[in-house]
Design a protein around this motif. Structure first.
Motif, PDB file in Angstrom:
ATOM      1  N   HIS A 219       0.637  -1.235  -0.067  1.00  0.00           N
ATOM      2  CA  HIS A 219      -0.107   0.043   0.105  1.00  0.00           C
ATOM      3  C   HIS A 219       0.889   1.197  -0.031  1.00  0.00           C
ATOM      4  N   ASP A 220       1.963   1.026   0.410  1.00  0.00           N
ATOM      5  CA  ASP A 220       2.856   2.279   0.471  1.00  0.00           C
ATOM      6  C   ASP A 220       3.750   2.373  -0.611  1.00  0.00           C
ATOM      7  N   ASP A 221       3.353   1.672  -1.652  1.00  0.00           N
ATOM      8  CA  ASP A 221       4.510   1.582  -3.095  1.00  0.00           C
ATOM      9  C   ASP A 221       4.601   2.916  -3.527  1.00  0.00           C
ATOM     10  N   PRO A 222       5.881   3.395  -3.635  1.00  0.00           N
ATOM     11  CA  PRO A 222       6.080   4.718  -4.052  1.00  0.00           C
ATOM     12  C   PRO A 222       5.232   5.094  -5.718  1.00  0.00           C
ATOM     13  N   CYS A 223       5.245   4.181  -6.482  1.00  0.00           N
ATOM     14  CA  CYS A 223       4.575   4.209  -7.624  1.00  0.00           C
ATOM     15  C   CYS A 223       3.135   4.416  -7.486  1.00  0.00           C
ATOM     16  N   ARG A 224       2.675   3.692  -6.918  1.00  0.00           N
ATOM     17  CA  ARG A 224       1.255   3.667  -6.561  1.00  0.00           C
ATOM     18  C   ARG A 224       0.700   5.179  -5.973  1.00  0.00           C
ATOM     19  N   LEU A 225       1.736   5.363  -5.058  1.00  0.00           N
ATOM     20  CA  LEU A 225       1.273   6.701  -4.247  1.00  0.00           C
ATOM     21  C   LEU A 225       1.597   7.690  -4.914  1.00  0.00           C
ATOM     22  N   HIS A 226       2.317   7.935  -5.909  1.00  0.00           N
ATOM     23  CA  HIS A 226       3.179   8.837  -6.669  1.00  0.00           C
ATOM     24  C   HIS A 226       2.026  10.122  -7.027  1.00  0.00           C
ATOM     25  N   ARG A 227       0.992   9.768  -7.617  1.00  0.00           N
ATOM     26  CA  ARG A 227      -0.150  10.895  -7.736  1.00  0.00           C
ATOM     27  C   ARG A 227      -1.652  10.264  -7.701  1.00  0.00           C
ATOM     28  N   ALA A 228      -2.673  10.901  -7.495  1.00  0.00           N
ATOM     29  CA  ALA A 228      -3.876  10.197  -7.402  1.00  0.00           C
ATOM     30  C   ALA A 228      -4.245   9.698  -8.543  1.00  0.00           C
ATOM     31  N   GLU A 229      -3.575  10.004  -9.897  1.00  0.00           N
ATOM     32  CA  GLU A 229      -3.701   9.428 -11.132  1.00  0.00           C
ATOM     33  C   GLU A 229      -3.373   7.949 -11.207  1.00  0.00           C
ATOM     34  N   ASN A 230      -1.938   7.869 -10.442  1.00  0.00           N
ATOM     35  CA  ASN A 230      -1.476   6.538 -10.304  1.00  0.00           C
ATOM     36  C   ASN A 230      -2.285   5.641  -9.644  1.00  0.00           C
ATOM     37  N   GLN A 231      -3.033   6.141  -8.501  1.00  0.00           N
ATOM     38  CA  GLN A 231      -3.686   5.264  -7.615  1.00  0.00           C
ATOM     39  C   GLN A 231      -5.079   4.775  -8.349  1.00  0.00           C
ATOM     40  N   ARG A 232      -5.901   5.780  -9.044  1.00  0.00           N
ATOM     41  CA  ARG A 232      -6.656   5.330  -9.839  1.00  0.00           C
ATOM     42  C   ARG A 232      -6.505   4.311 -11.065  1.00  0.00           C
ATOM     43  N   ALA A 233      -5.149   4.664 -11.730  1.00  0.00           N
ATOM     44  CA  ALA A 233      -4.670   3.550 -12.712  1.00  0.00           C
ATOM     45  C   ALA A 233      -4.613   2.134 -12.240  1.00  0.00           C
ATOM     46  N   TYR A 234      -4.007   2.244 -10.999  1.00  0.00           N
ATOM     47  CA  TYR A 234      -3.788   0.926 -10.320  1.00  0.00           C
ATOM     48  C   TYR A 234      -4.941   0.049  -9.970  1.00  0.00           C
ATOM     49  N   TYR A 235      -5.890   0.927  -9.267  1.00  0.00           N
ATOM     50  CA  TYR A 235      -7.371   0.430  -8.765  1.00  0.00           C
ATOM     51  C   TYR A 235      -8.117  -0.240 -10.450  1.00  0.00           C
ATOM     52  N   ASN A 236      -7.913   0.443 -11.428  1.00  0.00           N
ATOM     53  CA  ASN A 236      -8.486  -0.111 -12.540  1.00  0.00           C
ATOM     54  C   ASN A 236      -7.929  -1.107 -13.258  1.00  0.00           C
ATOM     55  N   THR A 237      -6.674  -1.199 -12.938  1.00  0.00           N
ATOM     56  CA  THR A 237      -6.063  -2.526 -13.453  1.00  0.00           C
ATOM     57  C   THR A 237      -6.270  -3.690 -12.351  1.00  0.00           C
ATOM     58  N   LYS A 238      -6.562  -3.635 -10.938  1.00  0.00           N
ATOM     59  CA  LYS A 238      -6.743  -4.644 -10.189  1.00  0.00           C
ATOM     60  C   LYS A 238      -8.385  -5.093 -10.613  1.00  0.00           C
ATOM     61  N   VAL A 239      -9.160  -4.085 -10.974  1.00  0.00           N
ATOM     62  CA  VAL A 239     -10.529  -4.585 -11.408  1.00  0.00           C
ATOM     63  C   VAL A 239     -10.672  -5.338 -12.804  1.00  0.00           C
ATOM     64  N   PHE A 240      -9.431  -4.929 -13.459  1.00  0.00           N
ATOM     65  CA  PHE A 240      -9.506  -5.512 -15.054  1.00  0.00           C
ATOM     66  C   PHE A 240      -9.367  -7.154 -14.543  1.00  0.00           C
ATOM     67  N   TYR A 241      -8.219  -7.256 -13.783  1.00  0.00           N
ATOM     68  CA  TYR A 241      -8.169  -8.538 -13.321  1.00  0.00           C
ATOM     69  C   TYR A 241      -8.969  -9.695 -12.253  1.00  0.00           C
ATOM     70  N   GLY A 242     -10.007  -8.709 -11.835  1.00  0.00           N
ATOM     71  CA  GLY A 242     -11.072  -9.208 -11.168  1.00  0.00           C
ATOM     72  C   GLY A 242     -10.315  -9.582  -9.733  1.00  0.00           C
ATOM     73  N   GLU A 243      -9.469  -8.630  -9.268  1.00  0.00           N
ATOM     74  CA  GLU A 243      -9.155  -8.740  -7.976  1.00  0.00           C
ATOM     75  C   GLU A 243      -9.473  -7.480  -7.245  1.00  0.00           C
ATOM     76  N   ASN A 244      -9.396  -7.638  -5.809  1.00  0.00           N
ATOM     77  CA  ASN A 244      -9.936  -6.630  -4.942  1.00  0.00           C
ATOM     78  C   ASN A 244      -9.048  -5.213  -4.944  1.00  0.00           C
ATOM     79  N   PRO A 245      -9.561  -4.431  -5.730  1.00  0.00           N
ATOM     80  CA  PRO A 245      -8.638  -3.263  -5.924  1.00  0.00           C
ATOM     81  C   PRO A 245      -8.299  -2.552  -4.336  1.00  0.00           C
ATOM     82  N   ASN A 246      -8.669  -2.863  -3.383  1.00  0.00           N
ATOM     83  CA  ASN A 246      -8.187  -2.132  -2.267  1.00  0.00           C
ATOM     84  C   ASN A 246      -6.997  -3.007  -1.606  1.00  0.00           C
ATOM     85  N   ASP A 247      -6.601  -4.156  -2.257  1.00  0.00           N
ATOM     86  CA  ASP A 247      -5.324  -4.917  -1.514  1.00  0.00           C
ATOM     87  C   ASP A 247      -4.240  -4.276  -2.144  1.00  0.00           C
TER      88      ASP A 247
END
Length: 247
Positions: A219-247
């Motif tokens: 959750h504290d990954d620097p790329c993931r937290l770099h910008r709000a847009e990065n967090q949204r993109a990571y969320y969208n990717t997790k959803v694409f693969y049918g995974e819990n986006p909050n993990d």
């Protein structure tokens, strides 16, 4: 800079000569390390989603979302569907070009002359555009899939008057960049010289490809937290693969 021993083991490794081209599948959960073996390498890269091939690396979205004109850690490479394709988790070079584009046959002939396959066999003069067309064709893709590419290890500076300057000696021997893939991707590479390279000689440089098993993304990954847009993109990717986006 992350040392490879901190990853979960080497999967495979191979060298790619200067002026060569390559493509392959890089799986999510792995790290692709590109290493400049001798300095002054250029690696043109295109990225496509393995499952939905017309989803691909999108330069405008990647840059505007992260308010940058070049790539380095902790940037992510976004797709045109608002997902993250890969994250730059380590980088000893510090600047990778996103706006210089590809060389083509006309540029190479004008700068370096002509050396055909019939004349020189595998040592004929290569260019980035034709090299990547060759690789895309292996996956059922074609010229319409040539998008603005990444040029790893190259630096292009935009001056105050809007002109573009190729910066020499941006990358030294041993410099590397580590890309953690968040999607299963087709990666296409060309090691032809950058189209703006000021070297008057045809002299493309070799690289090394290494793939490691990635450590889990926290959750504290620097790329993931770099910008709000990065967090949204990571969320969208997790959803694409049918995974819990909050993990």
């Amino acid at each position: 800079m992350t040392h490879p021993n901190k990853y979960n083991g080497l999967i495979w490794q191979e060298s790619l000569p200067g002026g060569a081209h390559w493509s392959g599948v890089i799986r999510r959960g792995t790290v692709l390390r590109l290493t400049d073996l001798q300095g002054n390498a250029n690696v043109a890269m295109l990225i496509n989603n393995l499952e939905v091939k017309n989803e691909r690396y999108n330069m405008p979205d990647t840059l505007k979302a992260q308010k940058t004109a070049f790539l380095t850690t902790p940037n992510m490479c976004f797709s045109d569907m608002g997902r993250v394709m890969c994250s730059i988790i380590a980088d000893s070079c510090g600047w990778h070009d996103t706006i210089g584009g590809l060389s083509n046959a006309t540029i190479v002939q004008k700068k370096y002359g002509q050396k055909s396959y019939q004349e020189a066999h595998n040592d004929y003069f290569k260019n980035g555009y034709d090299s990547l067309i060759n690789e895309l064709g292996k996956w059922g893709l074609n010229a319409s899939d040539i998008m603005p590419n990444i040029n790893w290890f190259s630096k292009v500076r935009v001056e105050d008057n809007g002109s573009m300057t190729f910066v020499t000696n941006n990358s030294k021997a041993g410099d590397h960049v580590d890309l953690r893939f968040e999607m299963d991707c087709i990666v296409s590479l060309s090691t032809a010289q950058h189209p703006m390279d000021t070297n008057p000689e045809y002299n493309p440089q070799p690289i090394e490809l290494s793939v490691y098993k990635s450590l889990p993304v926290t959750h504290d990954d620097p790329c993931r937290l770099h910008r709000a847009e990065n967090q949204r993109a990571y969320y969208n990717t997790k959803v694409f693969y049918g995974e819990n986006p909050n993990d």
